[in-house]
Every structure is written in structure tokens, then in C-alpha cells.
Motif scaffolding. Structure first.
Motif, PDB file in Angstrom:
ATOM      1  N   PRO A 185      -6.492   0.542  -5.237  1.00  0.00           N
ATOM      2  CA  PRO A 185      -6.004   1.691  -4.460  1.00  0.00           C
ATOM      3  C   PRO A 185      -4.529   1.999  -4.725  1.00  0.00           C
ATOM      4  O   PRO A 185      -4.137   3.170  -4.773  1.00  0.00           O
ATOM      5  CB  PRO A 185      -6.230   1.255  -3.006  1.00  0.00           C
ATOM      6  N   LEU A 186      -3.703   0.951  -4.887  1.00  0.00           N
ATOM      7  CA  LEU A 186      -2.285   1.150  -5.169  1.00  0.00           C
ATOM      8  C   LEU A 186      -2.099   1.826  -6.522  1.00  0.00           C
ATOM      9  O   LEU A 186      -1.345   2.803  -6.638  1.00  0.00           O
ATOM     10  CB  LEU A 186      -1.546  -0.195  -5.158  1.00  0.00           C
ATOM     11  N   ILE A 187      -2.791   1.329  -7.530  1.00  0.00           N
ATOM     12  CA  ILE A 187      -2.698   1.891  -8.874  1.00  0.00           C
ATOM     13  C   ILE A 187      -3.121   3.358  -8.872  1.00  0.00           C
ATOM     14  O   ILE A 187      -2.450   4.226  -9.441  1.00  0.00           O
ATOM     15  CB  ILE A 187      -3.585   1.091  -9.849  1.00  0.00           C
ATOM     16  N   GLU A 188      -4.231   3.634  -8.216  1.00  0.00           N
ATOM     17  CA  GLU A 188      -4.760   5.002  -8.210  1.00  0.00           C
ATOM     18  C   GLU A 188      -3.840   5.946  -7.460  1.00  0.00           C
ATOM     19  O   GLU A 188      -3.720   7.124  -7.809  1.00  0.00           O
ATOM     20  CB  GLU A 188      -6.161   5.003  -7.598  1.00  0.00           C
ATOM     21  N   ARG A 189      -3.200   5.444  -6.415  1.00  0.00           N
ATOM     22  CA  ARG A 189      -2.325   6.301  -5.604  1.00  0.00           C
ATOM     23  C   ARG A 189      -1.012   6.610  -6.320  1.00  0.00           C
ATOM     24  O   ARG A 189      -0.500   7.728  -6.233  1.00  0.00           O
ATOM     25  CB  ARG A 189      -2.036   5.625  -4.261  1.00  0.00           C
ATOM     26  N   LEU A 190      -0.474   5.625  -7.050  1.00  0.00           N
ATOM     27  CA  LEU A 190       0.855   5.783  -7.626  1.00  0.00           C
ATOM     28  C   LEU A 190       0.875   6.367  -9.030  1.00  0.00           C
ATOM     29  O   LEU A 190       1.817   7.073  -9.395  1.00  0.00           O
ATOM     30  CB  LEU A 190       1.570   4.425  -7.667  1.00  0.00           C
ATOM     31  N   CYS A 191      -0.150   6.059  -9.813  1.00  0.00           N
ATOM     32  CA  CYS A 191      -0.042   6.261 -11.257  1.00  0.00           C
ATOM     33  C   CYS A 191      -0.738   7.528 -11.747  1.00  0.00           C
ATOM     34  O   CYS A 191      -1.832   7.865 -11.298  1.00  0.00           O
ATOM     35  CB  CYS A 191      -0.624   5.051 -11.980  1.00  0.00           C
ATOM     36  N   SER A 192      -0.083   8.179 -12.702  1.00  0.00           N
ATOM     37  CA  SER A 192      -0.674   9.358 -13.326  1.00  0.00           C
ATOM     38  C   SER A 192      -1.561   8.975 -14.507  1.00  0.00           C
ATOM     39  O   SER A 192      -2.356   9.788 -14.979  1.00  0.00           O
ATOM     40  CB  SER A 192       0.434  10.305 -13.810  1.00  0.00           C
ATOM     41  N   ARG A 193      -1.411   7.729 -14.992  1.00  0.00           N
ATOM     42  CA  ARG A 193      -2.175   7.249 -16.138  1.00  0.00           C
ATOM     43  C   ARG A 193      -2.379   5.755 -15.999  1.00  0.00           C
ATOM     44  O   ARG A 193      -1.491   5.041 -15.537  1.00  0.00           O
ATOM     45  CB  ARG A 193      -1.417   7.581 -17.429  1.00  0.00           C
ATOM     46  N   ILE A 194      -3.561   5.259 -16.386  1.00  0.00           N
ATOM     47  CA  ILE A 194      -3.885   3.836 -16.240  1.00  0.00           C
ATOM     48  C   ILE A 194      -4.308   3.273 -17.591  1.00  0.00           C
ATOM     49  O   ILE A 194      -5.144   3.856 -18.288  1.00  0.00           O
ATOM     50  CB  ILE A 194      -5.000   3.617 -15.202  1.00  0.00           C
ATOM     51  N   VAL A 195      -3.720   2.134 -17.970  1.00  0.00           N
ATOM     52  CA  VAL A 195      -4.052   1.445 -19.210  1.00  0.00           C
ATOM     53  C   VAL A 195      -4.789   0.160 -18.870  1.00  0.00           C
ATOM     54  O   VAL A 195      -4.321  -0.641 -18.060  1.00  0.00           O
ATOM     55  CB  VAL A 195      -2.763   1.116 -20.021  1.00  0.00           C
ATOM     56  N   ASP A 196      -5.962  -0.039 -19.482  1.00  0.00           N
ATOM     57  CA  ASP A 196      -6.780  -1.233 -19.234  1.00  0.00           C
ATOM     58  C   ASP A 196      -6.571  -2.217 -20.385  1.00  0.00           C
ATOM     59  O   ASP A 196      -6.967  -1.953 -21.516  1.00  0.00           O
ATOM     60  CB  ASP A 196      -8.251  -0.837 -19.122  1.00  0.00           C
ATOM     61  N   ILE A 197      -5.948  -3.353 -20.077  1.00  0.00           N
ATOM     62  CA  ILE A 197      -5.617  -4.344 -21.104  1.00  0.00           C
ATOM     63  C   ILE A 197      -6.818  -5.203 -21.487  1.00  0.00           C
ATOM     64  O   ILE A 197      -6.784  -5.911 -22.485  1.00  0.00           O
ATOM     65  CB  ILE A 197      -4.449  -5.235 -20.600  1.00  0.00           C
TER      66      ILE A 197
END
Length: 200
Positions: A185-197
Motif C-alpha cells: 500500500p505504501l509503494i502504491e500510494r507514493l510511487c509513480s513507477r515500480i521496479v520489481d527486482i
């Protein structure tokens, strides 16, 4: 103006890679999330981006130049475990002023009480120490912030308050942020782009 990881690879054991060929570019003012399972190397990658570790292959550049090795580092890392990021032989005032001299308004917004400045690190809780680490990382020369599970030691209300302070400052000064977290939820709320390592 960007922080870039170009074909970065790292491993702690010979012939055993934690990750390879990682590519990442963060622009000034951009907020990017980094996700992946435990053991995928998220924290190590964050350390490489901030210059604490050297990759075994590939490179990290800031504005198309190698990361600086002297002076106040423009890429600041807030560690998940703040007790590992402070000198236990220094009082908090000296630790705070190691990089710059934060103003009283910032300390107040981060919930840092003045009496804490004269304490030793072992006299503060993990959450209290983390507030100091956040303040120390927000120096005037900071261009990029690596936030590695930055608020996990704080309750949800305090987490929201700390993040609001960081986001306000980042917006005013156009600071790019990499958010490393297990909290979707934090990642989705804050970030405009998500990288999956986990795919590397």
C-alpha cells in the motif's frame, strides 16, 4: 538530471549472483518503488546506488558522471536499521551535524525533541533514532534519497507524518526518491513507477 544503474550485478559468493544486469533510472523529483522478495538484494542495491557498496559489474552514474567519493554525498541512504547508521560514541547532536545543521522547524516537524540532542544513541528507541537519520539525510545538497524500509519502526500515524515531511521537502527541492519497502500500500500510494527486482 538522473541517478542511473547500468547493468549492475552483485554477489557475496564466488560464482553466485544476488542479481545481475539491473537497470534503473530515477529523475529529479521522481518517486520510484523497488519491490521483491526477501533475499533478492533490494537493500544491497540501495547501498550500491548510494555508494556504500561497489557493484561487481556495471556502474552507477549521477548526471552521467561516476558517483562522488568525497564531501557530502548527493545520494543519501536512510537505512532500515538506524542503530547501524550512527556512531555509538557520539551524542545525537554531533551525529545530526555530521552532514549539515538542520533547522529547528525540520526537527519539530519530524518529532525530534530538543532534549534528545544531548542523548547517546543507546538512550533512544529505534523509531527516535530513525527520525534523526531522516533529518540527517535531508541536507541541502541531497539530490536523491534512498529510503530502505525507512519508517518500519514507527506506528502508522507517525509513518504518515514522517513521509509527509519528506515528500514536502522533496517536492520543494526536486529530490528524487527510491522507496524500498515490503508494504505494497505504501509503494502504491507514493510511487509513480515500480521496479520489481525479483525478475533479475
Amino acid at each position: 538530471m538522473q541517478l542511473k544503474a547500468i547493468d549492475v550485478g552483485f554477489g557475496y559468493q564466488k560464482n553466485s549472483w544476488t542479481f545481475r544486469n539491473l537497470q534503473l533510472a530515477i529523475g529529479k523529483g521522481e518517486i520510484v518503488g523497488l519491490v521483491g522478495p526477501s533475499g533478492a538484494g533490494k537493500t544491497t542495491f540501495g547501498r550500491i546506488l548510494a555508494g556504500y557498496e561497489k557493484p561487481l559489474e556495471g556502474m552507477v552514474t549521477l548526471n552521467d558522471s561516476p558517483l562522488p567519493t568525497t564531501g557530502y554525498h548527493p545520494v543519501q541512504l536512510v537505512f532500515q536499521h538506524p542503530e547501524k547508521a550512527v556512531n555509538p560514541k557520539w551524542r545525537m547532536l554531533k551525529i545530526l551535524h555530521e552532514g549539515w545543521d538542520p533547522d529547528d522547524e525540520l526537527l519539530e516537524r519530524l518529532g525530534i525533541e530538543k532534549e534528545w540532542l544531548h542523548r547517546w544513541p543507546n538512550e533512544l528507541s529505534g523509531g527516535e533514532l530513525q527520525r534523526f537519520c531522516v533529518a540527517r539525510a535531508l541536507g541541502p545538497k541531497t539530490q536523491f534519497l534512498i529510503a530502505d524500509e525507512m519508517t518500519t519502526m514507527l506506528d502508522s500515524i507517525t509513518q504518515a507524518q514522517i513521509w509527509q515531511v519528506v515528500l514536502d521537502i522533496a517536492q520543494k527541492r526536486n529530490i528524487g526518491i527510491l522507496v524500498i519497502s515490503h508494504e505494497a500500500p505504501l509503494i502504491e500510494r507514493l510511487c509513480s513507477r515500480i521496479v520489481d527486482i525479483s525478475n533479475n
